[in-house]
Design an enzyme around this catalytic site. Structure first.
Site, PDB file in Angstrom:
ATOM      1  CB  ALA A  85       3.323  -0.626  -3.717  1.00  0.00           C
ATOM      2  CB  THR A  86      -1.442  -2.916  -6.285  1.00  0.00           C
ATOM      3  OG1 THR A  86      -1.797  -2.317  -4.806  1.00  0.00           O
ATOM      4  CG2 THR A  86      -2.115  -4.199  -6.564  1.00  0.00           C
ATOM      5  CG  ASN A 165       0.099  -2.408   5.653  1.00  0.00           C
ATOM      6  OD1 ASN A 165       0.945  -3.262   5.728  1.00  0.00           O
ATOM      7  ND2 ASN A 165      -0.925  -2.238   5.341  1.00  0.00           N
ATOM      8  CD  GLN A 193       2.772   2.243   4.755  1.00  0.00           C
ATOM      9  OE1 GLN A 193       3.198   3.363   5.176  1.00  0.00           O
ATOM     10  NE2 GLN A 193       1.448   2.225   4.182  1.00  0.00           N
ATOM     11  CB  SER A 213       3.079   3.171  -3.157  1.00  0.00           C
ATOM     12  OG  SER A 213       2.034   3.942  -3.338  1.00  0.00           O
ATOM     13  N   GLY A 214       3.944   5.921  -4.957  1.00  0.00           N
ATOM     14  CA  GLY A 214       4.013   7.347  -4.988  1.00  0.00           C
ATOM     15  C   GLY A 214       3.301   8.098  -4.026  1.00  0.00           C
ATOM     16  CG  HIS A 215      -0.907   6.888  -2.697  1.00  0.00           C
ATOM     17  ND1 HIS A 215      -1.698   6.313  -1.603  1.00  0.00           N
ATOM     18  CD2 HIS A 215      -0.981   5.730  -3.386  1.00  0.00           C
ATOM     19  CE1 HIS A 215      -2.006   5.308  -1.605  1.00  0.00           C
ATOM     20  NE2 HIS A 215      -1.480   4.790  -2.691  1.00  0.00           N
ATOM     21  CB  CYS A 339      -6.718  -3.008   0.975  1.00  0.00           C
ATOM     22  SG  CYS A 339      -5.025  -2.287   1.661  1.00  0.00           S
TER      23      CYS A 339
HETATM   24  C1  LIG Z   1      -0.377   1.191  -0.063  1.00  0.00           C
HETATM   25  C2  LIG Z   1       0.464  -0.195  -0.065  1.00  0.00           C
HETATM   26  C3  LIG Z   1       0.372  -1.014  -0.962  1.00  0.00           C
HETATM   27  C4  LIG Z   1      -0.254  -0.472  -2.429  1.00  0.00           C
HETATM   28  O1  LIG Z   1       0.195   0.503  -2.860  1.00  0.00           O
HETATM   29  P1  LIG Z   1      -0.609   1.136  -3.927  1.00  0.00           P
HETATM   30  O2  LIG Z   1       0.360   2.062  -4.705  1.00  0.00           O
HETATM   31  O3  LIG Z   1      -1.752   2.008  -3.377  1.00  0.00           O
HETATM   32  O4  LIG Z   1      -1.024   0.261  -5.127  1.00  0.00           O
HETATM   33  C5  LIG Z   1       1.037  -2.200  -1.011  1.00  0.00           C
HETATM   34  N1  LIG Z   1       1.951  -2.412  -0.003  1.00  0.00           N
HETATM   35  C6  LIG Z   1       2.061  -1.555   1.351  1.00  0.00           C
HETATM   36  C7  LIG Z   1       2.876  -1.940   2.390  1.00  0.00           C
HETATM   37  C8  LIG Z   1       1.449  -0.555   1.156  1.00  0.00           C
HETATM   38  O5  LIG Z   1       1.314   0.282   2.370  1.00  0.00           O
END
Ligand SMILES: *Cc1c(COP(=O)(O)O)cnc(C)c1O
Length: 400
Positions: A85-86, A165, A193, A213-215, A339
């Site tokens: 997502a970044t 988040n 999220q 974001s996958g994780h 983060c």
């Molecule tokens: C975790 C998160 C990100 C970053 O996602 P990554 O896949 O770890 O780069 C960005 N935005 C939100 C709202 C998140 O929770």
């Protein structure tokens, strides 16, 4: 000494209960299983068109793209795989602004966005764009009137997180989408999220760009996606140039194991989301009632109703959250986003709600997920009641 200890891994028998599902989620074993063949016998480059190894990998990647698209009401051709997502947020915001720099040099976002959204906008500011950072209401939701006053025909993109988040609030996506469409600005939503947690439909909600974001929903780390609307066509400037993969928006060889894992996570979410969110919602109610039934001065940060099932953000009056976390080594949770958790500053998201520094410092986030059990919740209740009570007693003894 166990094998785990030798390798520096936590000993499973003393592993804390995981209540930090907004920071990351465990990869579902069914996802891992789906990924494994693509490391070994099915190792082809999905961009190799000359032989069966390539075709096999390509087919698997395209199946994953379809499964992911289906989860958000998109078509497969509108999905761009990224590293997470970044990267998706960077590509959406910088890409849109840079492509439209002549006619629309302005971007609009909110103070409670993720750092990667805020910093993308700051970078655009350094490049000469205008970036507007709007405040949010005390409940964490955005003010639509304020947004309507701000978005104009110079605005390239409006970026609003679907689900926050830290405080879990769900923003009014369809209303934002309609407003942006009216002014000709793109609507980008960071849905890291939200995907797999709440129903999303890019057409019903007027979303032009959506980050995944996958994780965050039991897929692997290191992969995500950006939905990019085709009709009407959304134009972006790429950040990574090369062989022109992913519609020219993100060159580089795709990682089939990761793509397949993300696709499997999406399929599981589509099948299980409704039931799972109900179960998680029940666990959240159990935790909140369990704590509030035995402790006074426990306040909820962020709107109580428009909120995702798995998130609680609680302020324990008179308690320092850092001290509380240290006192509860059996629970893995956090006071804010992973983060920014190295900084000693209280959460900027909580501060943006207008909460006092004291209340922000008394706040903890509890993230409940797919693998959280009732026993985990009951242990958490005991820990909170015992340790908050203990810290408060110590505090009042010290004050006498
Ligand atoms: C975790 C998160 C990100 C970053 O996602 P990554 O896949 O770890 O780069 C960005 N935005 C939100 C709202 C998140 O929770």
């Amino acid at each position: 000494m166990t094998a785990g200890e030798r390798e520096g891994l936590p000993n499973r028998s003393i592993q804390p209960v995981y209540l930090d599902n907004q920071a990351t989620t465990p990869t579902d074993p069914r996802v891992v299983e789906a990924m494994l063949p693509f490391f070994t016998e099915r190792f082809g480059n999905p961009h190799s068109t000359a032989h069966a190894y390539g075709w096999d990998a390509e087919e698997a990647v395209e199946r994953a793209r379809e499964d992911l698209a289906a989860l958000i009401g998109a078509s497969a051709r509108e999905i761009i795989f990224t590293s997470g997502a970044t990267e998706s947020n960077n590509l959406a915001i910088k890409g849109a602004a840079r492509f439209h720099r002549a006619a629309r040099p302005k971007v609009v976002t909110f103070a409670t966005e993720h750092k990667c959204v805020l910093e993308s906008c700051r970078q655009l500011e350094r490049e000469g764009f205008q970036a507007v950072f709007l405040p949010v209401r005390a409940d964490g939701l955005i003010d639509l009137d304020l947004l309507a006053e701000t978005v104009d025909e110079e605005t390239a993109v409006v970026s609003v997180m679907a689900v926050n988040n830290e405080i879990g609030v769900i923003q009014p996506l369809a209303e934002i989408g309609a407003l942006c469409r009216e002014r000709g600005a793109y609507f980008h939503t960071d849905a890291a999220q939200a995907v797999g947690k709440i129903p999303l439909d890019v057409n019903a909600e007027g979303i032009d760009l959506l980050s995944i974001s996958g994780h965050k929903f039991h897929g692997p780390k290191g992969i995500g996606a950006l939905y990019v609307r085709r009709r009407p066509r959304v134009r972006l400037e790429a950040m990574i140039d090369g062989g022109g993969q992913e519609r020219g928006l993100r060159s580089g060889t795709l990682a089939p194991p990761l793509c397949v894992g993300l696709g499997m996570a999406a399929r599981l979410a589509a099948e299980e989301m409704v039931e799972e969110q109900q179960r998680i919602s029940g666990l959240k109610a159990r935790l909140l009632e369990g704590i509030r039934g035995r402790l006074d001065g426990v306040l909820l940060n962020g709107d109580a109703e428009r909120r995702v099932a798995g998130n609680l953000n609680l302020a324990f009056e008179g308690v320092d959250a850092e001290a509380l976390m240290k006192a509860m080594p059996r629970l893995a949770l956090s006071s804010g986003s992973a983060c920014t958790s190295t900084s000693v500053e209280p959460s900027y998201v909580l501060r943006a709600l207008g909460l006092s520094e004291e209340r922000a410092r008394a706040s903890l986030r509890v993230g409940i997920g797919r693998f959280t059990s009732e026993a985990d919740i009951d242990l958490a209740i005991e820990e909170f009641v015992d340790k908050v009570g203990g810290l408060r007693a110590k505090g009042s003894a010290a004050a006498e």
